[in-house]
Write an enzyme that holds these catalytic residues in place. Structure first.
Site, PDB file in Angstrom:
ATOM      1  N   GLY A  14       0.808  -1.210   0.000  1.00 46.93           N
ATOM      2  CA  GLY A  14       0.000   0.000   0.000  1.00 46.93           C
ATOM      3  C   GLY A  14       0.841   1.260   0.000  1.00 46.93           C
ATOM      4  N   ALA A  18      -0.342   5.916   5.079  1.00 44.28           N
ATOM      5  CA  ALA A  18       0.261   5.046   6.099  1.00 44.28           C
ATOM      6  C   ALA A  18       1.482   4.339   5.520  1.00 44.28           C
ATOM      7  CB  ALA A  18      -0.770   4.036   6.595  1.00 44.28           C
ATOM      8  N   GLY A  19       1.324   3.784   4.305  1.00 43.26           N
ATOM      9  CA  GLY A  19       2.427   3.066   3.679  1.00 43.26           C
ATOM     10  C   GLY A  19       3.606   3.986   3.389  1.00 43.26           C
ATOM     11  N   PHE A 118     -14.565  21.492  12.329  1.00 39.15           N
ATOM     12  CA  PHE A 118     -14.936  20.177  11.814  1.00 39.15           C
ATOM     13  C   PHE A 118     -15.836  19.498  12.829  1.00 39.15           C
ATOM     14  CE2 PHE A 118     -13.710  17.145   8.481  1.00 39.15           C
ATOM     15  CZ  PHE A 118     -13.248  18.019   7.515  1.00 39.15           C
ATOM     16  N   ASP A 219      -8.675  -6.318   0.432  1.00 42.03           N
ATOM     17  CA  ASP A 219      -8.087  -7.636   0.107  1.00 42.03           C
ATOM     18  C   ASP A 219      -7.236  -8.212   1.245  1.00 42.03           C
ATOM     19  OD1 ASP A 219      -8.981  -6.496  -2.230  1.00 42.03           O
ATOM     20  OD2 ASP A 219      -6.997  -6.281  -3.125  1.00 42.03           O
ATOM     21  N   GLN A 238     -18.328   3.574   9.519  1.00 36.51           N
ATOM     22  CA  GLN A 238     -18.871   4.929   9.594  1.00 36.51           C
ATOM     23  C   GLN A 238     -19.603   5.350   8.325  1.00 36.51           C
ATOM     24  OE1 GLN A 238     -16.285   8.694   9.413  1.00 36.51           O
ATOM     25  NE2 GLN A 238     -17.053   8.667  11.480  1.00 36.51           N
ATOM     26  N   HIS A 240     -20.759   8.667   6.465  1.00 39.51           N
ATOM     27  CA  HIS A 240     -20.566  10.117   6.462  1.00 39.51           C
ATOM     28  C   HIS A 240     -21.896  10.761   6.079  1.00 39.51           C
ATOM     29  CE1 HIS A 240     -19.110  14.078   5.429  1.00 39.51           C
ATOM     30  NE2 HIS A 240     -17.888  13.758   5.823  1.00 39.51           N
ATOM     31  N   LEU A 250     -18.220  12.117  -1.796  1.00 36.64           N
ATOM     32  CA  LEU A 250     -18.171  12.870  -0.537  1.00 36.64           C
ATOM     33  C   LEU A 250     -18.222  14.381  -0.728  1.00 36.64           C
ATOM     34  CD1 LEU A 250     -17.695  12.176   2.519  1.00 36.64           C
ATOM     35  CD2 LEU A 250     -15.410  13.063   2.140  1.00 36.64           C
ATOM     36  N   THR A 252     -17.122  17.198   1.717  1.00 36.91           N
ATOM     37  CA  THR A 252     -16.391  17.245   2.987  1.00 36.91           C
ATOM     38  C   THR A 252     -17.149  17.968   4.097  1.00 36.91           C
ATOM     39  OG1 THR A 252     -14.414  18.084   4.089  1.00 36.91           O
ATOM     40  CG2 THR A 252     -15.104  19.296   2.155  1.00 36.91           C
ATOM     41  N   GLU A 253     -16.879  17.481   5.342  1.00 38.35           N
ATOM     42  CA  GLU A 253     -17.438  18.130   6.522  1.00 38.35           C
ATOM     43  C   GLU A 253     -16.925  19.571   6.622  1.00 38.35           C
ATOM     44  OE1 GLU A 253     -18.178  15.354  10.038  1.00 38.35           O
ATOM     45  OE2 GLU A 253     -16.285  16.345  10.460  1.00 38.35           O
ATOM     46  N   ARG A 284     -20.193  12.545  13.238  1.00 42.66           N
ATOM     47  CA  ARG A 284     -20.847  12.033  12.030  1.00 42.66           C
ATOM     48  C   ARG A 284     -21.967  11.041  12.295  1.00 42.66           C
ATOM     49  NH1 ARG A 284     -15.273  11.407   8.545  1.00 42.66           N
ATOM     50  NH2 ARG A 284     -15.031  13.644   8.295  1.00 42.66           N
ATOM     51  N   HIS A 350     -18.332   5.347   4.567  1.00 42.56           N
ATOM     52  CA  HIS A 350     -17.141   6.186   4.443  1.00 42.56           C
ATOM     53  C   HIS A 350     -15.871   5.590   5.040  1.00 42.56           C
ATOM     54  CE1 HIS A 350     -14.897   9.827   3.923  1.00 42.56           C
ATOM     55  NE2 HIS A 350     -14.745  10.021   5.200  1.00 42.56           N
ATOM     56  N   GLU A 381      -5.899   2.830   7.568  1.00 45.88           N
ATOM     57  CA  GLU A 381      -7.313   2.464   7.724  1.00 45.88           C
ATOM     58  C   GLU A 381      -7.518   0.962   7.892  1.00 45.88           C
ATOM     59  OE1 GLU A 381     -10.027   4.521   5.146  1.00 45.88           O
ATOM     60  OE2 GLU A 381     -11.661   3.168   5.656  1.00 45.88           O
ATOM     61  N   ARG A 392     -15.248   7.499  14.035  1.00 45.41           N
ATOM     62  CA  ARG A 392     -14.055   8.343  13.899  1.00 45.41           C
ATOM     63  C   ARG A 392     -14.439   9.807  13.716  1.00 45.41           C
ATOM     64  NH1 ARG A 392     -11.624  10.688   9.577  1.00 45.41           N
ATOM     65  NH2 ARG A 392     -12.606   9.455   7.925  1.00 45.41           N
ATOM     66  N   LEU A 398      -6.353  10.960   8.671  1.00 48.92           N
ATOM     67  CA  LEU A 398      -5.072  11.352   8.074  1.00 48.92           C
ATOM     68  C   LEU A 398      -4.013  11.403   9.180  1.00 48.92           C
ATOM     69  CD1 LEU A 398      -5.878  14.081   5.385  1.00 48.92           C
ATOM     70  CD2 LEU A 398      -5.744  11.611   5.162  1.00 48.92           C
TER      71      LEU A 398
HETATM   72  C1  LIG Z   1     -13.413  10.803  -0.226  1.00 51.76           C
HETATM   73  C2  LIG Z   1     -12.688  10.696   1.083  1.00 51.76           C
HETATM   74  C3  LIG Z   1     -12.328  11.832   1.775  1.00 51.76           C
HETATM   75  C4  LIG Z   1     -11.652  11.731   2.997  1.00 51.76           C
HETATM   76  N1  LIG Z   1     -11.304  12.877   3.659  1.00 51.76           N
HETATM   77  C5  LIG Z   1     -10.598  12.774   4.814  1.00 51.76           C
HETATM   78  C6  LIG Z   1     -10.153  13.946   5.484  1.00 51.76           C
HETATM   79  O1  LIG Z   1     -10.344  15.069   5.030  1.00 51.76           O
HETATM   80  N2  LIG Z   1      -9.475  13.803   6.647  1.00 51.76           N
HETATM   81  C7  LIG Z   1      -9.213  12.569   7.190  1.00 51.76           C
HETATM   82  O2  LIG Z   1      -8.598  12.500   8.253  1.00 51.76           O
HETATM   83  N3  LIG Z   1      -9.605  11.443   6.554  1.00 51.76           N
HETATM   84  C8  LIG Z   1     -10.284  11.521   5.388  1.00 51.76           C
HETATM   85  N4  LIG Z   1     -10.676  10.373   4.752  1.00 51.76           N
HETATM   86  C9  LIG Z   1     -10.202   9.073   5.256  1.00 51.76           C
HETATM   87  C10 LIG Z   1      -8.738   8.880   4.873  1.00 51.76           C
HETATM   88  O3  LIG Z   1      -8.477   9.514   3.645  1.00 51.76           O
HETATM   89  C11 LIG Z   1      -8.364   7.405   4.736  1.00 51.76           C
HETATM   90  O4  LIG Z   1      -8.802   6.695   5.855  1.00 51.76           O
HETATM   91  C12 LIG Z   1      -6.841   7.260   4.624  1.00 51.76           C
HETATM   92  O5  LIG Z   1      -6.338   8.113   3.628  1.00 51.76           O
HETATM   93  C13 LIG Z   1      -6.445   5.822   4.344  1.00 51.76           C
HETATM   94  O6  LIG Z   1      -5.070   5.792   4.076  1.00 51.76           O
HETATM   95  P1  LIG Z   1      -4.281   4.428   3.993  1.00 51.76           P
HETATM   96  O7  LIG Z   1      -2.845   4.760   3.849  1.00 51.76           O
HETATM   97  O8  LIG Z   1      -4.672   3.546   5.126  1.00 51.76           O
HETATM   98  O9  LIG Z   1      -4.840   3.690   2.678  1.00 51.76           O
HETATM   99  P2  LIG Z   1      -5.154   4.167   1.168  1.00 51.76           P
HETATM  100  O10 LIG Z   1      -4.803   5.578   0.925  1.00 51.76           O
HETATM  101  O11 LIG Z   1      -6.556   3.718   0.896  1.00 51.76           O
HETATM  102  O12 LIG Z   1      -4.149   3.280   0.315  1.00 51.76           O
HETATM  103  C14 LIG Z   1      -4.277   1.880   0.214  1.00 51.76           C
HETATM  104  C15 LIG Z   1      -3.137   1.352  -0.628  1.00 51.76           C
HETATM  105  O13 LIG Z   1      -3.155  -0.081  -0.606  1.00 51.76           O
HETATM  106  C16 LIG Z   1      -3.010  -0.583  -1.922  1.00 51.76           C
HETATM  107  N5  LIG Z   1      -3.629  -1.922  -1.966  1.00 51.76           N
HETATM  108  C17 LIG Z   1      -4.832  -2.324  -1.479  1.00 51.76           C
HETATM  109  N6  LIG Z   1      -5.029  -3.643  -1.718  1.00 51.76           N
HETATM  110  C18 LIG Z   1      -3.912  -4.088  -2.353  1.00 51.76           C
HETATM  111  C19 LIG Z   1      -3.498  -5.347  -2.877  1.00 51.76           C
HETATM  112  N7  LIG Z   1      -4.282  -6.431  -2.812  1.00 51.76           N
HETATM  113  N8  LIG Z   1      -2.298  -5.413  -3.491  1.00 51.76           N
HETATM  114  C20 LIG Z   1      -1.489  -4.325  -3.602  1.00 51.76           C
HETATM  115  N9  LIG Z   1      -1.825  -3.107  -3.122  1.00 51.76           N
HETATM  116  C21 LIG Z   1      -3.024  -2.999  -2.511  1.00 51.76           C
HETATM  117  C22 LIG Z   1      -3.698   0.471  -2.791  1.00 51.76           C
HETATM  118  O14 LIG Z   1      -3.281   0.385  -4.139  1.00 51.76           O
HETATM  119  C23 LIG Z   1      -3.210   1.753  -2.100  1.00 51.76           C
HETATM  120  O15 LIG Z   1      -1.921   2.087  -2.552  1.00 51.76           O
HETATM  121  C24 LIG Z   1     -11.352  10.458   3.528  1.00 51.76           C
HETATM  122  C25 LIG Z   1     -11.697   9.312   2.829  1.00 51.76           C
HETATM  123  C26 LIG Z   1     -12.384   9.427   1.634  1.00 51.76           C
HETATM  124  C27 LIG Z   1     -12.791   8.143   0.938  1.00 51.76           C
END
Ligand SMILES: Cc1cc2nc3c(=O)[nH]c(=O)nc-3n(C[C@H](O)[C@H](O)[C@H](O)COP(=O)(O)OP(=O)(O)OC[C@H]3O[C@@H](n4cnc5c(N)ncnc54)[C@H](O)[C@@H]3O)c2cc1C
Length: 541
Positions: A14, A18-19, A118, A219, A238, A240, A250, A252-253, A284, A350, A381, A392, A398
């Site tokens: 990922g 986070a990654g 927010f 996955d 959750q 939204h 979405l 945004t809030e 929310r 959401h 996440e 949340r 973020l």
């Molecule tokens: C529209 C929207 C708006 C948001 N706005 C906010 C905000 O303003 N503030 C806030 O705090 N949070 C917000 N959130 C929540 C927040 O953005 C997410 O919870 C957070 O960014 C998740 O980050 P992550 O690094 O965990 O995963 P992600 O950013 O979802 O990345 C997941 C990664 O895993 C990879 N992956 C997944 N499965 C596989 C697989 N089988 N093989 C290889 N790679 C794989 C994907 O390709 C990707 O690179 C929002 C969410 C959404 C959907």
């Protein structure tokens, strides 16, 4: 076709926030490979709009203790308060560090990082709303992802774009690495590592109406569940409050943070009845329930099943400056200019509060005693450090990704020093190859689109904001049937190169697996039984 073998100190699944943050940290201790099933910067983090929470106090007084209280209360006091403290105490340092890495935050007149209101962010323990969300217009996630991606480039982190992970190898209580498919060629690759970090994001695609990207299919949670790793708090999903009606995209809030209000069919600002102090900026879960109550009681717009989010009283200049993205969405998708007309909205699936259980340093827990799986980490996440409890707060995700991504990267550096490299046995690679071949050669009669639509509709109807025992037991039966039918999928595309149909079939099986973890008696229903038990105990006490 034989597999291609790779060896790294750390493998990360990922390229979301986070990654990326974990990769940056782990790369100080050894070689790092980041695998992503899409191009790295197309992760869902890039879609994050509203902001990242930190009590900088740039606009008005604020402090980490108020942030802590809001987070614990927003999650209905079901989060792990020690972990919440770790996150809120580290928030200010984290945002300043991001600024130094090059994130272009929006600014106050004096040039400080700007902050806005927010949902659920308050001063003095719930007394009044506070400006705590740091933002970059309404493209905050985009801004942070690109800054961190550049930092990873500088640190020589190696990226494997469009590599789909099929298996995470766990043997004798230790994780050895992952097996993935290179989407472009269909070739199998085995990555062995001292440490494997899962940062694969959420799984909103379980539901019909969602703000989540198409790739948010969970996955790796499903893979780990099949490998015997428990998942935590899966029933907490959750919704939204403000998804674009009919689409779920979405809004945004931050739109309510900038002064937007929710209006029902009678023209009333109904949140005044549900949360008299913070009104439209209540957490929310409260706002989503309120909207659906209004709709159920016939007070939707023109008696229909949506309400309005009204921004028409906010100066156009502010909308253009601070909410350009959602303004464009409204124009493109529903032909509405939010400066002139109210936006039709309804709750949208959401964020997954539940996930892979970890300690505050990303180590994956394999039981309630706190035993860990050597070499296996999770952040973002997909993980459940248990910060968000049952709900949340906006902008805390973020923050969670970067705080705990960094901590996991640090822990990897310490834990794996001098450790043995992982070893991927050939039978695991054979199993993945067989799974792919059996799908490619299947003569099954089921179609992916039909099964997916059916699952998503069922989850939306029976397992969204309101859940009842009767609905859940019917749903469990249906999910069982869908699981069986998903074993009989037939593909139209039988090629190995860029076969997205094949990947969708695999993702669908994972989604159904997770739906089964969210819905059944052992989840939402079990929570009811446990809380009844707790009520019984506290009454006795
Ligand atoms: C529209 C929207 C708006 C948001 N706005 C906010 C905000 O303003 N503030 C806030 O705090 N949070 C917000 N959130 C929540 C927040 O953005 C997410 O919870 C957070 O960014 C998740 O980050 P992550 O690094 O965990 O995963 P992600 O950013 O979802 O990345 C997941 C990664 O895993 C990879 N992956 C997944 N499965 C596989 C697989 N089988 N093989 C290889 N790679 C794989 C994907 O390709 C990707 O690179 C929002 C969410 C959404 C959907």
């Amino acid at each position: 076709m034989s597999a291609v073998f790779h060896k790294y100190d750390t493998v990360i699944i990922g390229s979301g926030l986070a990654g990326l943050r974990a990769a940056l940290e782990a790369s100080r201790h050894g070689s790092v490979a980041v695998l992503a099933k899409l191009y790295p910067t197309r992760c869902h983090s890039t879609a994050a709009q509203g902001g990242i929470a930190a009590s900088l106090g740039n606009e008005e007084p604020d402090n980490p203790e108020w942030h802590f209280y809001d987070t614990a209360k927003g999650g209905d006091f079901l989060g792990d308060q020690d972990a919440i403290e770790v996150m809120c105490e580290d928030a200010i340092r984290t945002v300043v560090e991001l600024e130094h890495m090059g994130v272009p935050f929006s600014r106050t007149r004096e040039g400080k990082i700007a902050q806005r209101r927010f949902g659920g962010h308050t001063r003095e323990f719930g007394r009044a709303p506070v400006r705590r969300a740091c933002y970059s217009a309404d493209r905050t996630g985009h801004a942070i992802v690109f800054a961190l991606y550049e930092q990873c480039m500088l640190q020589k982190v190696e990226f494997f774009p469009e590599f789909h992970v099929f298996d995470i190898v766990i043997d004798s209580g230790r994780c050895h690495g992952v097996v993935a498919m290179e989407i472009e060629t269909g070739r199998i690759h085995a990555f062995s590592a001292r440490a494997t970090l899962v940062a694969s994001g959420g799984y909103g695609r379980v539901f019909k109406t969602t703000s989540n990207a198409h790739a948010s299919t969970g996955d790796c949670l499903s893979i780990l569940l099949n490998r015997g790793i428990p998942l935590e708090d899966m029933e907490f999903f959750q919704f939204h409050p403000t998804g674009l009606y009919g689409l779920g995209i979405l809004i945004t809030e931050g739109a309510r943070g900038e002064g937007g209000i929710l209006i029902n069919g009678k023209g009333e600002r109904f949140m005044e009845h549900y949360a008299p102090t913070i009104k439209d900026l209540a957490p929310r879960d409260m706002v989503s329930r309120a909207i659906l109550m209004e709709v159920r009681e016939g007070r939707g717009i023109d008696g229909k099943d949506y309400v309005h989010l009204d921004l028409t009283h906010i100066p156009r200049k502010i909308i253009e400056e601070r909410l350009p993205e959602i303004s464009t969405f409204c124009k493109i998708y529903i032909g509405i200019d939010p400066s002139e007309e109210p936006i039709p909205v309804l709750p949208t699936a959401h964020y997954a509060m539940g996930g892979i259980p970890t300690d505050v340093d990303g180590r994956v827990l394999r039981n309630e005693k706190g035993d860990t799986v050597e070499g296996l980490y999770a952040a973002g996440e997909c993980a459940c450090v248990s910060i968000h409890g049952a709900n949340r707060l906006g902008c805390n995700s973020l923050l969670d990704t970067v705080v705990f991504g960094r901590r996991a990267g640090k822990a990897i550096g310490v834990d794996t020093r001098g450790g043995e490299p992982g070893r991927i046995p050939s039978d695991v690679i054979d199993k993945v190859t067989e799974e792919i071949d059996s799908l490619l050669n299947s003569k099954g009669k089921e179609r992916i689109g039909n099964l997916r639509a059916s699952m998503q509709r069922q989850m939306m109807e029976h397992c969204s904001v309101f859940r009842t025992e009767e609905h859940l037991s019917g749903l469990i039966k249906t999910l069982n049937e869908l699981k069986d039918r998903a074993q009989d999928i037939g593909l139209a595309d039988r090629s190995k190169r860029f076969n997205t149909e094949l990947l969708e079939a695999v993702e669908l099986r994972h989604l159904i697996n997770l739906a089964e973890a969210i819905a059944p008696l052992c989840s939402a229903e079990d929570r009811k039984q446990r809380s009844t038990l707790q009520r019984g105990l506290s009454q006795k006490g």
